[in-house]
Design a protein around this motif. Structure first.
Motif, PDB file in Angstrom:
ATOM      1  N   SER A 150       0.810  -1.217   0.000  1.00 53.29           N
ATOM      2  CA  SER A 150       0.000   0.000   0.000  1.00 53.29           C
ATOM      3  C   SER A 150       0.845   1.270   0.000  1.00 53.29           C
ATOM      4  CB  SER A 150      -0.921   0.018   1.226  1.00 53.29           C
ATOM      5  OG  SER A 150      -1.909  -0.976   1.143  1.00 53.29           O
ATOM      6  N   HIS A 151       0.186   2.369  -0.368  1.00 56.36           N
ATOM      7  CA  HIS A 151       0.732   3.711  -0.228  1.00 56.36           C
ATOM      8  C   HIS A 151      -0.007   4.413   0.902  1.00 56.36           C
ATOM      9  CE1 HIS A 151       1.929   3.880  -4.784  1.00 56.36           C
ATOM     10  NE2 HIS A 151       2.477   2.869  -4.135  1.00 56.36           N
ATOM     11  N   VAL A 152       0.577   5.479   1.398  1.00 56.83           N
ATOM     12  CA  VAL A 152      -0.105   6.319   2.382  1.00 56.83           C
ATOM     13  C   VAL A 152      -0.866   7.399   1.626  1.00 56.83           C
ATOM     14  CG1 VAL A 152       0.175   7.937   4.297  1.00 56.83           C
ATOM     15  CG2 VAL A 152       1.601   5.875   4.175  1.00 56.83           C
ATOM     16  N   ARG A 153      -2.160   7.506   1.919  1.00 60.83           N
ATOM     17  CA  ARG A 153      -3.023   8.463   1.228  1.00 60.83           C
ATOM     18  C   ARG A 153      -3.783   9.305   2.246  1.00 60.83           C
ATOM     19  NH1 ARG A 153      -4.699   6.467  -4.067  1.00 60.83           N
ATOM     20  NH2 ARG A 153      -3.353   4.727  -4.649  1.00 60.83           N
ATOM     21  N   ARG A 154      -4.011  10.553   1.903  1.00 63.46           N
ATOM     22  CA  ARG A 154      -4.766  11.447   2.779  1.00 63.46           C
ATOM     23  C   ARG A 154      -6.154  11.670   2.198  1.00 63.46           C
ATOM     24  NH1 ARG A 154      -3.675  17.789   4.351  1.00 63.46           N
ATOM     25  NH2 ARG A 154      -4.698  17.758   6.386  1.00 63.46           N
ATOM     26  N   SER A 155      -7.173  11.532   3.031  1.00 60.62           N
ATOM     27  CA  SER A 155      -8.544  11.743   2.580  1.00 60.62           C
ATOM     28  C   SER A 155      -8.864  13.230   2.545  1.00 60.62           C
ATOM     29  CB  SER A 155      -9.519  11.034   3.524  1.00 60.62           C
ATOM     30  OG  SER A 155      -9.590  11.715   4.769  1.00 60.62           O
ATOM     31  N   SER A 156      -9.988  13.557   1.926  1.00 63.03           N
ATOM     32  CA  SER A 156     -10.416  14.956   1.864  1.00 63.03           C
ATOM     33  C   SER A 156     -10.734  15.505   3.248  1.00 63.03           C
ATOM     34  CB  SER A 156     -11.640  15.086   0.953  1.00 63.03           C
ATOM     35  OG  SER A 156     -12.700  14.262   1.425  1.00 63.03           O
ATOM     36  N   ALA A 157     -11.001  14.600   4.201  1.00 64.04           N
ATOM     37  CA  ALA A 157     -11.289  15.019   5.571  1.00 64.04           C
ATOM     38  C   ALA A 157     -10.024  15.206   6.398  1.00 64.04           C
ATOM     39  CB  ALA A 157     -12.199  13.999   6.249  1.00 64.04           C
ATOM     40  N   GLY A 158      -8.861  14.932   5.783  1.00 63.87           N
ATOM     41  CA  GLY A 158      -7.604  15.131   6.482  1.00 63.87           C
ATOM     42  C   GLY A 158      -7.095  13.917   7.232  1.00 63.87           C
ATOM     43  N   GLU A 159      -7.780  12.775   7.088  1.00 64.40           N
ATOM     44  CA  GLU A 159      -7.333  11.550   7.749  1.00 64.40           C
ATOM     45  C   GLU A 159      -6.399  10.777   6.821  1.00 64.40           C
ATOM     46  OE1 GLU A 159     -11.086  10.362  10.545  1.00 64.40           O
ATOM     47  OE2 GLU A 159     -11.303  10.054   8.393  1.00 64.40           O
ATOM     48  N   TRP A 160      -5.550   9.942   7.423  1.00 63.33           N
ATOM     49  CA  TRP A 160      -4.553   9.198   6.663  1.00 63.33           C
ATOM     50  C   TRP A 160      -4.908   7.721   6.624  1.00 63.33           C
ATOM     51  CZ3 TRP A 160      -0.850  11.885   4.098  1.00 63.33           C
ATOM     52  CH2 TRP A 160      -0.645  13.217   4.492  1.00 63.33           C
ATOM     53  N   VAL A 166      -7.751   1.481  -5.376  1.00 62.95           N
ATOM     54  CA  VAL A 166      -9.143   1.034  -5.288  1.00 62.95           C
ATOM     55  C   VAL A 166      -9.682   1.097  -3.866  1.00 62.95           C
ATOM     56  CG1 VAL A 166     -10.714  -0.900  -5.701  1.00 62.95           C
ATOM     57  CG2 VAL A 166      -8.822  -0.472  -7.283  1.00 62.95           C
ATOM     58  N   CYS A 167      -8.892   0.644  -2.900  1.00 63.14           N
ATOM     59  CA  CYS A 167      -9.389   0.489  -1.530  1.00 63.14           C
ATOM     60  C   CYS A 167      -8.394   1.018  -0.503  1.00 63.14           C
ATOM     61  CB  CYS A 167      -9.651  -0.988  -1.216  1.00 63.14           C
ATOM     62  SG  CYS A 167     -10.979  -1.734  -2.170  1.00 63.14           S
ATOM     63  N   ASN A 168      -8.938   1.416   0.638  1.00 62.50           N
ATOM     64  CA  ASN A 168      -8.118   1.666   1.819  1.00 62.50           C
ATOM     65  C   ASN A 168      -8.092   0.386   2.636  1.00 62.50           C
ATOM     66  OD1 ASN A 168      -7.621   4.421   1.271  1.00 62.50           O
ATOM     67  ND2 ASN A 168      -9.621   4.982   2.105  1.00 62.50           N
ATOM     68  N   TRP A 169      -6.890  -0.107   2.936  1.00 61.84           N
ATOM     69  CA  TRP A 169      -6.760  -1.387   3.623  1.00 61.84           C
ATOM     70  C   TRP A 169      -6.516  -1.237   5.117  1.00 61.84           C
ATOM     71  CZ3 TRP A 169      -8.779  -4.808   0.724  1.00 61.84           C
ATOM     72  CH2 TRP A 169      -8.626  -4.759  -0.659  1.00 61.84           C
ATOM     73  N   SER A 170      -6.210  -0.034   5.549  1.00 65.82           N
ATOM     74  CA  SER A 170      -6.006   0.191   6.981  1.00 65.82           C
ATOM     75  C   SER A 170      -6.174   1.672   7.269  1.00 65.82           C
ATOM     76  CB  SER A 170      -4.611  -0.278   7.402  1.00 65.82           C
ATOM     77  OG  SER A 170      -4.425  -0.153   8.797  1.00 65.82           O
ATOM     78  N   GLY A 171      -6.733   1.984   8.440  1.00 62.99           N
ATOM     79  CA  GLY A 171      -6.927   3.373   8.822  1.00 62.99           C
ATOM     80  C   GLY A 171      -8.375   3.647   9.165  1.00 62.99           C
ATOM     81  N   PRO A 172      -8.698   4.886   9.518  1.00 62.78           N
ATOM     82  CA  PRO A 172      -7.850   6.079   9.391  1.00 62.78           C
ATOM     83  C   PRO A 172      -6.849   6.233  10.541  1.00 62.78           C
ATOM     84  CG  PRO A 172      -9.982   6.678  10.283  1.00 62.78           C
ATOM     85  CD  PRO A 172     -10.061   5.211   9.964  1.00 62.78           C
ATOM     86  N   TYR A 173      -5.814   7.032  10.255  1.00 66.10           N
ATOM     87  CA  TYR A 173      -4.790   7.367  11.237  1.00 66.10           C
ATOM     88  C   TYR A 173      -4.693   8.887  11.335  1.00 66.10           C
ATOM     89  CZ  TYR A 173      -3.355   2.511  10.592  1.00 66.10           C
ATOM     90  OH  TYR A 173      -3.337   1.140  10.517  1.00 66.10           O
ATOM     91  N   ALA A 176       0.405  10.737   8.907  1.00 66.14           N
ATOM     92  CA  ALA A 176       0.941   9.923   7.819  1.00 66.14           C
ATOM     93  C   ALA A 176       1.925   8.888   8.346  1.00 66.14           C
ATOM     94  CB  ALA A 176       1.622  10.823   6.787  1.00 66.14           C
ATOM     95  N   GLU A 177       2.702   9.248   9.361  1.00 65.06           N
ATOM     96  CA  GLU A 177       3.708   8.337   9.894  1.00 65.06           C
ATOM     97  C   GLU A 177       3.062   7.099  10.514  1.00 65.06           C
ATOM     98  OE1 GLU A 177       7.465   6.908  10.400  1.00 65.06           O
ATOM     99  OE2 GLU A 177       6.772   8.641   9.246  1.00 65.06           O
ATOM    100  N   GLU A 178       1.925   7.276  11.166  1.00 68.66           N
ATOM    101  CA  GLU A 178       1.244   6.123  11.754  1.00 68.66           C
ATOM    102  C   GLU A 178       0.701   5.197  10.667  1.00 68.66           C
ATOM    103  OE1 GLU A 178      -1.019   7.087  15.657  1.00 68.66           O
ATOM    104  OE2 GLU A 178      -0.845   8.992  14.587  1.00 68.66           O
ATOM    105  N   ALA A 179       0.212   5.776   9.584  1.00 67.34           N
ATOM    106  CA  ALA A 179      -0.234   4.949   8.460  1.00 67.34           C
ATOM    107  C   ALA A 179       0.948   4.207   7.848  1.00 67.34           C
ATOM    108  CB  ALA A 179      -0.920   5.820   7.412  1.00 67.34           C
ATOM    109  N   ALA A 180       2.079   4.900   7.722  1.00 66.62           N
ATOM    110  CA  ALA A 180       3.281   4.264   7.184  1.00 66.62           C
ATOM    111  C   ALA A 180       3.761   3.140   8.095  1.00 66.62           C
ATOM    112  CB  ALA A 180       4.381   5.304   6.990  1.00 66.62           C
TER     113      ALA A 180
END
Length: 218
Positions: A150-160, A166-173, A176-180
């Protein structure tokens, strides 16, 4: 050349028929339509054309795709010379795309434009996508592979999130470091799973895996 900052493995255009193959109306692009898609993809991603080149693209568009609702897979250019010029222009666009492929990946053109991981295990940097692909080719899809790649992505709401195109597999965080960190943990688990199923050669590349990619905010 600046590499792409957002990417996904797999097709980047609609699939098309190759020259000489029977057309599949409504399902696949004609060769001319596919060439036009390649040119269009490069333009969307930032390739700049001269005024004359832009005019030529508009002429091709008028002939191949005058409306967005026109059925695909049936339209070809009437002039063979124009068709050859479009194919050459598509190859120039593909070369432009290739120069901007992320490290460890390549753009190829077959029945579509694909971004594929390079699978040379002796390379200085090896992508997790390459490891996942090689394991799959050996018949193993492992539980940790999606999150590990996966990559780390930020949502429009500011969550990581940790995810793919296609999908978010983990989160929100919250950061960005916690998602990483979640992705890094999945990579460690992936190496364990690779070893358990007999792919120690793939697991051994772990120290050379590319860094977790953090995408810029949309």
């Amino acid at each position: 050349m600046t590499a792409l900052e957002r990417w996904h493995v797999g097709p980047w255009t609609t699939r098309g028929t190759l020259p000489g193959e029977p057309l599949e109306p409504g399902r696949k692009r004609t060769p001319d339509e596919l060439s036009f898609d390649v040119v269009g993809l490069a333009r969307i991603l930032g390739r700049r054309l001269s005024g004359r080149e832009e005019l030529q693209v508009r002429l091709w568009q008028n002939e191949l795709r005058p409306t967005h609702t026109r059925r695909c897979g049936v339209h070809t250019l009437a002039d063979p010379d124009s068709s050859r010029l479009l194919a050459e222009t598509a190859q120039e666009a593909l070369a432009w795309l290739a120069s901007r492929a992320p490290e460890g990946y390549e753009f190829t053109l077959t029945d579509a434009v694909y971004l594929r991981p390079l699978t040379e295990l002796t390379a200085e940097t090896v992508t997790v996508d390459a490891i996942v692909q090689l394991a799959a080719e050996r018949g193993d899809a492992l539980p940790a592979d999606r999150l590990a790649a996966s990559h780390v992505r930020r949502s429009s709401a500011g969550e990581w999130f940790a995810g793919d195109a296609v999908c978010n597999w983990s989160g929100p965080y919250p950061t960005a470091e916690e998602a990483a960190d979640a992705i890094r943990a999945a990579r460690v688990e992936l190496t364990n799973q690779l070893t358990q199923v007999g792919h120690s050669d793939l697991a051994a590349t772990f120290p050379r895996w590319s860094d977790v990619h953090v995408e810029p905010a949309a």
